[in-house]
Design a protein around this motif. Structure first.
Motif, PDB file in Angstrom:
ATOM      1  N   ALA A 291      -0.104  -1.985   7.245  1.00 21.55           N
ATOM      2  CA  ALA A 291       1.208  -1.604   6.705  1.00 21.55           C
ATOM      3  C   ALA A 291       1.061  -0.715   5.471  1.00 21.55           C
ATOM      4  CB  ALA A 291       1.990  -2.855   6.341  1.00 21.55           C
ATOM      5  N   PHE A 292       1.900   0.326   5.383  1.00 22.40           N
ATOM      6  CA  PHE A 292       1.890   1.199   4.198  1.00 22.40           C
ATOM      7  C   PHE A 292       3.260   1.839   4.061  1.00 22.40           C
ATOM      8  CE2 PHE A 292       0.773   3.801   7.808  1.00 22.40           C
ATOM      9  CZ  PHE A 292       1.505   4.963   7.624  1.00 22.40           C
ATOM     10  N   VAL A 293       3.574   2.332   2.868  1.00 19.40           N
ATOM     11  CA  VAL A 293       4.785   3.132   2.712  1.00 19.40           C
ATOM     12  C   VAL A 293       4.371   4.478   2.135  1.00 19.40           C
ATOM     13  CG1 VAL A 293       6.425   1.240   2.377  1.00 19.40           C
ATOM     14  CG2 VAL A 293       5.226   2.175   0.411  1.00 19.40           C
ATOM     15  N   VAL A 294       5.007   5.538   2.630  1.00 24.68           N
ATOM     16  CA  VAL A 294       4.717   6.863   2.069  1.00 24.68           C
ATOM     17  C   VAL A 294       5.578   7.020   0.818  1.00 24.68           C
ATOM     18  CG1 VAL A 294       4.886   9.345   2.450  1.00 24.68           C
ATOM     19  CG2 VAL A 294       4.100   7.838   4.300  1.00 24.68           C
ATOM     20  N   ASN A 295       4.919   7.287  -0.301  1.00 19.49           N
ATOM     21  CA  ASN A 295       5.629   7.514  -1.553  1.00 19.49           C
ATOM     22  C   ASN A 295       5.308   8.921  -2.050  1.00 19.49           C
ATOM     23  OD1 ASN A 295       6.578   7.686  -4.127  1.00 19.49           O
ATOM     24  ND2 ASN A 295       5.465   5.922  -4.936  1.00 19.49           N
TER      25      ASN A 295
ATOM     26  N   LEU B  13       0.851  -1.189   0.000  1.00 13.87           N
ATOM     27  CA  LEU B  13       0.000   0.000   0.000  1.00 13.87           C
ATOM     28  C   LEU B  13       0.889   1.242   0.000  1.00 13.87           C
ATOM     29  CD1 LEU B  13      -2.770   1.389   0.268  1.00 13.87           C
ATOM     30  CD2 LEU B  13      -2.582   1.110   2.747  1.00 13.87           C
ATOM     31  N   GLN B  14       0.793   2.018  -1.059  1.00 14.95           N
ATOM     32  CA  GLN B  14       1.585   3.248  -1.161  1.00 14.95           C
ATOM     33  C   GLN B  14       0.670   4.440  -0.911  1.00 14.95           C
ATOM     34  OE1 GLN B  14       4.238   3.634  -4.362  1.00 14.95           O
ATOM     35  NE2 GLN B  14       4.649   1.449  -4.527  1.00 14.95           N
TER      36      GLN B  14
ATOM     37  N   VAL C 290      -2.689  -2.361  -8.798  1.00 15.07           N
ATOM     38  CA  VAL C 290      -3.868  -3.216  -8.789  1.00 15.07           C
ATOM     39  C   VAL C 290      -5.097  -2.378  -8.417  1.00 15.07           C
ATOM     40  CG1 VAL C 290      -4.916  -5.135  -7.538  1.00 15.07           C
ATOM     41  CG2 VAL C 290      -2.553  -5.285  -8.296  1.00 15.07           C
ATOM     42  N   ALA C 291      -4.840  -1.311  -7.664  1.00 19.89           N
ATOM     43  CA  ALA C 291      -5.934  -0.421  -7.278  1.00 19.89           C
ATOM     44  C   ALA C 291      -5.358   0.972  -7.047  1.00 19.89           C
ATOM     45  CB  ALA C 291      -6.606  -0.907  -6.006  1.00 19.89           C
ATOM     46  N   GLY C 292      -6.212   1.978  -7.213  1.00 25.71           N
ATOM     47  CA  GLY C 292      -5.761   3.339  -6.960  1.00 25.71           C
ATOM     48  C   GLY C 292      -6.934   4.198  -6.546  1.00 25.71           C
TER      49      GLY C 292
ATOM     50  N   LEU D  24      -2.363   0.459  -4.544  1.00 27.28           N
ATOM     51  CA  LEU D  24      -1.974  -0.864  -4.073  1.00 27.28           C
ATOM     52  C   LEU D  24      -1.178  -1.470  -5.215  1.00 27.28           C
ATOM     53  CD1 LEU D  24      -2.644  -2.267  -1.435  1.00 27.28           C
ATOM     54  CD2 LEU D  24      -4.615  -3.291  -2.538  1.00 27.28           C
ATOM     55  N   THR D  25       0.092  -1.775  -4.957  1.00 22.86           N
ATOM     56  CA  THR D  25       0.939  -2.196  -6.071  1.00 22.86           C
ATOM     57  C   THR D  25       1.502  -3.599  -5.859  1.00 22.86           C
ATOM     58  OG1 THR D  25       2.891  -1.204  -5.061  1.00 22.86           O
ATOM     59  CG2 THR D  25       1.644   0.180  -6.584  1.00 22.86           C
ATOM     60  N   THR D  26       1.916  -4.196  -6.974  1.00 22.20           N
ATOM     61  CA  THR D  26       2.505  -5.533  -6.938  1.00 22.20           C
ATOM     62  C   THR D  26       3.779  -5.507  -7.784  1.00 22.20           C
ATOM     63  OG1 THR D  26       2.245  -7.802  -7.709  1.00 22.20           O
ATOM     64  CG2 THR D  26       0.934  -6.169  -8.833  1.00 22.20           C
ATOM     65  N   ARG D  27       4.693  -6.428  -7.497  1.00 18.78           N
ATOM     66  CA  ARG D  27       5.878  -6.555  -8.346  1.00 18.78           C
ATOM     67  C   ARG D  27       5.692  -7.640  -9.396  1.00 18.78           C
ATOM     68  NH1 ARG D  27       9.971  -3.941  -5.248  1.00 18.78           N
ATOM     69  NH2 ARG D  27       9.264  -3.840  -3.112  1.00 18.78           N
TER      70      ARG D  27
END
Ligand code: HAM
Length: 420
Positions: A249-253, A162-163, A281-283, A270-273
């Motif tokens: 859990a999240f990261v600040v970007n 989660l960014q 995957v979502a925004g 919400l991102t994936t590698r």
């Protein structure tokens, strides 16, 4: 010549359907537990709605919309997203009189003229959620928690990140924008062509550039987080604190900017590698002011959309087993077919799936077909069985056979199918 589907547009074939249905059912369950109700919206709208809602200078409005004139010459557009349509309906039907936040979700196809590649299509599907009329940071946290909960329920949460970012608001963003443009102009020579162009049209989008050429310039760019006004700074701090309280859990970007003009404050992805370049995957995000811009009351709002194709790509393709018939009924000849037709009817009426052959092929080839269909049983009625008023019920796996009176066949299959 055969006619093929349009480029970037896909059929969802039966083997994939159970995964789609699982995604839809899980989403409905999770969203409804959080108090969201479904709204179903039209697939096309007046072009003006998207131009005004999404923003004239966005890539979506400038390059990606399927726009056409109808027979009266009115300009219409296949929806590139659902938020503008949902807000249009919220205003048009006066849903804003309901207790706030008004929580709504919708799902369905969206249309964008983008360059097709893995995970990016011209017709794709979104699950879309909006919470309207409340600007409390608790709504942001709740919306994010629901998004993460859906992916937890799907067993995908561990594979996603989660960014989180904030884009400020009308009080602080214009000032930041000016500083950014000034910085980017100074370094224009080192930027890619698209970023030079964006510097003038939509400078925040430059922050999102993935090209290595621009990376070093962007590293030194002024930070929006450092330029927030007090209200935006506090809102962001509250959102983070609420997420921490839920151990989410999240990261600040700080470089997360999104392709719509309507966002203020909280934005997220919400991102994936696992999906290459198409990593979101979502925004979503907050869009206080948009309801008013579209002619409604000054209601706040926040929401997100999930790209369903991308989620389906992540969910291990589990080719449906539930579509297998319990049994293939095999009549040998017309008389046996006539006898089995009402049996099939009665079993199906109990909600048990059975398939019925037409009595014209050899037993051997029908048994092969039963295998291919994945049927657990073959029910054979030939001349001998007819004479005895029985059917032969054969368990496909073991090959064991037993006789069942024809008069009891429907209820026996009901029992085997778990519907006594
Ligand atoms: P978006 O980021 O444009 O946001 O789209 C949300 C998700 O839809 C993306 O993260 C991606 O998974 C999927 N998606 C977008 N474009 C495509 C495509 N061409 N092919 C396949 N999947 C795609 C919105 O649409 C906003 N309306 C979200 C929102 C709701 N913000 C507030 N409320």
């Amino acid at each position: 010549m055969t006619i093929k589907a349009v480029r970037g547009v896909h059929d969802i074939l039966p083997d994939a359907s159970s995964t789609w249905q699982r995604l839809e059912a899980t989403a409905r369950r999770v969203f409804e537990a959080y108090g969201y109700r479904e709204i179903r919206l039209p697939i096309f709208e007046r072009t003006e709605l998207f131009a005004r809602g999404i923003g004239e200078v966005t890539d979506i409005v400038q390059k990606e919309m399927y726009t056409f004139d109808d027979r009266t010459g009115e300009s219409l557009t296949l929806r590139p997203e659902a938020t503008a349509s949902l807000l249009r309906a919220y205003i048009e039907h006066g849903l804003y009189v309901q207790p706030k936040p008004v929580r709504l979700y919708t799902m369905g196809p969206m249309f964008r003229y983008e360059r097709p590649q893995a995970g990016r299509y011209r017709q794709f599907h979104q699950l879309n959620v909006e919470a309207l009329g409340e600007d409390h940071a608790g709504v942001d946290a709740e919306v994010l928690a629901m998004l993460v909960e859906l992916f937890r329920a799907l067993g995908l949460a561990d594979r996603l990140e989660l960014q989180l970012n904030t884009l400020g608001d009308a009080a602080c963003r214009p000032r930041y924008r000016e500083r950014l443009v000034e910085y980017l102009r100074r370094h224009a020579a080192s930027l890619c062509e698209e970023c030079r162009d964006r510097t003038e049209r939509n400078p925040l989008r430059v922050l999102d550039c993935k090209k290595s050429q621009c990376a070093s310039v962007l590293e030194g760019a002024p930070s929006l987080l450092a330029s927030l006004c007090r209200e935006c700074d506090e809102h962001f701090a509250r959102v983070r604190a609420h997420l921490e309280a839920m151990t989410l859990a999240f990261v600040v970007n700080p470089r997360l900017v999104r392709g719509f003009d309507y966002y203020v404050r909280t934005t997220f992805e919400l991102t994936t590698r696992e999906l290459g370049a198409q990593n979101a995957v979502a925004g979503g995000g907050r869009y206080d002011g948009l309801v008013e811009l579209l002619g409604g009351p000054p209601d706040a709002g926040i929401g997100f959309a999930i790209g369903m194709e991308r989620v389906v790509l992540l969910l291990a393709a589990d080719a449906s087993t539930d579509a297998r018939p319990l049994a293939l009924l095999i009549p040998l000849g017309a008389e046996a077919f006539a006898r089995l037709l009402p049996v099939a009817q009665a079993v199906r009426a109990r909600g048990v799936a059975v398939d019925l052959a037409y009595g014209e092929r050899k037993l051997r080839s029908e048994l092969e077909r039963a295998n291919k269909l994945g049927a657990a049983y073959a029910v054979i009625v030939g001349e001998t069985e007819l004479a005895r008023g029985e059917a032969t019920v054969r368990e496909m796996k073991s090959g064991e056979q037993r006789a069942v009176p024809l008069s009891e066949l429907a209820s026996e299959l009901g029992v085997l199918g778990g519907r006594a």
